[in-house]
Design a protein around this motif. Structure first.
Motif, short mmCIF file in Angstrom:
data_model
loop_
_atom_site.label_atom_id
_atom_site.label_comp_id
_atom_site.label_asym_id
_atom_site.label_seq_id
_atom_site.Cartn_x
_atom_site.Cartn_y
_atom_site.Cartn_z
N HIS A 37 0.76 -1.24 -0.07
CA HIS A 37 0.04 -0.14 0.02
C HIS A 37 0.77 1.36 0.12
O HIS A 37 0.42 2.28 -0.01
CB HIS A 37 -0.88 -0.18 0.98
CG HIS A 37 -0.26 0.15 2.31
ND1 HIS A 37 0.43 -0.95 3.05
CD2 HIS A 37 -0.11 1.50 3.41
CE1 HIS A 37 0.65 -0.60 4.41
NE2 HIS A 37 0.56 0.63 4.36
N GLN A 38 2.17 1.08 0.04
CA GLN A 38 3.01 2.33 0.02
C GLN A 38 3.77 2.47 -1.18
O GLN A 38 4.83 3.21 -1.27
CB GLN A 38 4.07 2.53 1.44
CG GLN A 38 3.04 2.50 2.71
CD GLN A 38 4.17 2.41 3.75
OE1 GLN A 38 4.80 1.68 3.83
NE2 GLN A 38 3.80 3.31 4.68
N ALA A 95 1.77 13.91 -1.89
CA ALA A 95 1.83 13.40 -0.63
C ALA A 95 3.43 13.45 -0.19
O ALA A 95 3.83 13.15 1.00
CB ALA A 95 1.45 11.89 -0.78
N THR A 96 4.13 13.33 -1.35
CA THR A 96 5.86 12.98 -1.03
C THR A 96 6.51 14.28 -1.42
O THR A 96 7.70 14.30 -0.79
CB THR A 96 6.42 11.79 -1.50
OG1 THR A 96 6.09 11.73 -2.98
CG2 THR A 96 5.47 10.45 -1.01
N ASP A 148 -0.92 9.98 3.36
CA ASP A 148 -0.55 9.65 1.93
C ASP A 148 -2.05 8.70 1.53
O ASP A 148 -2.31 7.84 2.29
CB ASP A 148 0.39 8.77 2.07
CG ASP A 148 1.14 8.28 0.42
OD1 ASP A 148 0.36 8.23 -0.20
OD2 ASP A 148 2.01 8.21 0.26
N GLY A 149 -2.16 9.13 0.32
CA GLY A 149 -3.63 8.51 -0.17
C GLY A 149 -3.42 6.97 -0.21
O GLY A 149 -4.46 6.22 -0.39
N MET A 150 -2.22 6.63 -0.57
CA MET A 150 -1.89 5.06 -0.72
C MET A 150 -1.79 4.54 0.51
O MET A 150 -2.00 3.00 0.38
CB MET A 150 -0.50 4.95 -1.35
CG MET A 150 -0.44 5.58 -2.64
SD MET A 150 -1.51 4.88 -3.91
CE MET A 150 -0.76 3.30 -4.07
N VAL A 169 -7.94 11.60 4.56
CA VAL A 169 -7.70 12.89 3.73
C VAL A 169 -6.47 13.20 3.50
O VAL A 169 -5.38 12.94 4.02
CB VAL A 169 -7.94 14.14 5.01
CG1 VAL A 169 -7.42 15.63 4.35
CG2 VAL A 169 -9.32 14.17 5.60
N GLY A 170 -6.24 13.05 1.95
CA GLY A 170 -4.92 13.24 1.37
C GLY A 170 -4.20 14.48 1.49
O GLY A 170 -4.92 15.69 1.77
#
Length: 488
Positions: A4-5, A37-38, A323-325, A331-332
């Motif tokens: 998932h990451q 996210a990153t 992180d959306g992943m 909440v992303g």
């Protein structure tokens, strides 16, 4: 690294332009697409030069006659095949969307379901384009009214719904018999590039859909300046839309635009408070508040304001930012650090002006363009944060005492895309439907987007409608043929 990451994009995601059925490198080089996210680059893709924008239009012009002569049933079956393929590849699209745009995977999957419905809906409308044959009132002539495609179209899509905005424009264009040059936002081009591949795999002829990516506005300007282009469809901010509309006017292009919003979410004293809160959650936090129909201003009757504010703030505080992943994220990130910083500054100014910070109001530590879900109370109806489209996870709340006051607040901005009203008084709903200056109204619901419903606004929120029966009309010209009456 757990699955998932894993921040790798699907292997067959195109990085090249699609012009005339062939992939091309960008004549202006490449540019990077970043994960919000990153803050890290996902990949590099082709950057189109001006001459490639014109080459894409060349391909669309060359394919126009053949495509508009293609049987409606065949066009319908191609769209339906594309729907099936998007459904089959929903996990790939969802993963790609989360990586380039940031929304949690669950929301990305919801967008795939929503966006693909435009393909199915307009596959069904392709075979239902009709005209009429009728006498004139005085009986001297017969009117033959027919429809024909407007011709090659330029479609410009925003970053916040990377697939749905593409399907909502491409599907009716193809159903009507128009060819397309599409330019996705440079922040989120990957879903559109993969969708172009899906269309090609479904059997769409070369040149019918051409995808150009890049950051140089001169490419768009060159295509708009070409008299062979016959339509512009744009979704984005009102200022940009107004500039594009001025450019489109040079050749009197058919134009449809879905521009900025500032939706009022009105809660009356007789509302079902539980239903209003559920509606508020959907209307505010879908896509982290980065939607043109997001509830931007909460206008709550003074008798319910304290409880509504308390319960909504408690829920907003419970959301998980990340992180959306990641599986637990609700909440992303926002699309960019500049967008985040603009929102943070807006909130800071609101608090300085007297608003009360109920929760949030901060930038989390670490990488990525995150902002904590925020609720503000005691906000004046004419405060900056109420008259500005926030486009983020911030909910300012003001109060009212009378229906007329609520309506005045709702109509006090120059845009009019969407609004929401919660009340158990059906007559009041009808009054708001008649007098609220918006193109769409959610009555006791916080989610109303649907492929079968007309989407669009009034005032400075744009022109035309997308979706529903009206959506295909935006890509059709009406032709009147006068014939002698055979009985006279």
């Amino acid at each position: 690294m757990s699955a998932h990451q894993d921040h790798r994009i699907p292997q067959d995601t195109p990085r090249s332009l699609l012009i005339g059925g062939a992939e091309q490198a960008g004549s202006a080089g490449t540019f990077e697409v970043f994960n919000p996210a990153t803050g890290e680059a996902i990949t590099s893709i082709a950057e189109a030069g001006t001459e490639q924008g014109i080459a894409a239009l060349d391909a669309a012009v060359d394919a126009q006659e053949s495509w508009q002569s293609t049987a409606p049933r065949e066009r319908a079956e191609l769209l339906r095949a594309a729907f099936d393929e998007v459904q089959r590849r929903s996990d790939d699209f969802a993963r790609l969307m989360t990586l380039e745009m940031g929304k949690p995977l669950a929301e990305s999957r919801a967008e795939i379901a929503y966006g693909s419905e435009f393909l199915r809906w307009f596959s069904e409308q392709a075979v239902r384009v009709t005209g009429r044959y009728a006498p004139t009132p005085e009986g001297s002539l017969r009117q033959l009214i027919t429809k024909r495609p407007v011709g090659p179209c330029l479609l410009i899509t925003p970053w916040n719904f990377p697939l749905a905005m593409a399907t909502r424009k491409i599907a009716p264009a193809l159903a009507a018999g128009c060819t397309v040059v599409i330019r996705p936002a440079s922040s989120t081009p990957l879903c559109t590039l993969l969708f172009g591949k899906v269309l090609a795999d479904a059997g769409l002829p070369a040149g019918v859909v051409n995808v150009i990516t890049g950051r140089d506005h001169a490419v768009t300007d060159a295509v708009l300046a070409d008299p062979r282009l016959r339509k512009l469809s744009f979704t984005g901010s009102s200022p940009v839309g107004q500039k594009l509309g001025a450019a489109a006017a040079r050749h009197s292009l058919r134009t449809s635009m879905e521009l900025g919003g500032n939706a009022a979410f009105v809660v009356f004293g007789d509302a079902d408070l539980d239903a209003a809160l559920e509606g508020a959650k959907l209307a505010k936090m879908r896509n982290m508040g980065q939607a043109c129909i997001s509830a931007n201003r909460f206008v709550v009757h003074e008798s319910l304001a304290e409880e509504f504010t308390s319960r909504f703030s408690e829920w907003m505080s419970s959301l998980t930012v990340g992180d959306g992943m990641d599986a637990g994220t609700t909440v992303g990130p926002l699309i960019s650090t500049s967008a985040r910083d603009d929102i943070a500054a807006l909130v800071d100014r609101a608090v300085a002006a007297g608003a009360h910070l109920e929760c949030g109001g901060r930038v989390p530590e670490g990488a990525g363009s995150f902002y904590a879900p925020t609720v503000l109370s005691a906000v004046a109806p004419d405060a900056e944060i109420m008259t500005t489209e926030i486009f983020g996870p911030v909910a300012p709340i003001c109060t009212f005492s009378t229906e007329q006051e609520a309506l005045q607040i709702a109509n006090s901005v120059p845009v009019g895309l969407a609004g929401y009203v919660f009340t158990q008084d059906f007559d009041r709903i009808q009054r708001f439907a008649a007098r609220m200056e918006t193109g769409m109204l959610g009555a006791n619901t916080g989610l109303f987007s649907n492929a079968a419903a007309p989407f669009g606004g009034v005032k400075e929120s744009g022109l035309g409608r997308e979706g529903s029966f009206e959506g295909i009309e935006e890509y059709l010209d009406t032709i009147y043929v006068a014939l002698p009456d055979p009985w006279r």
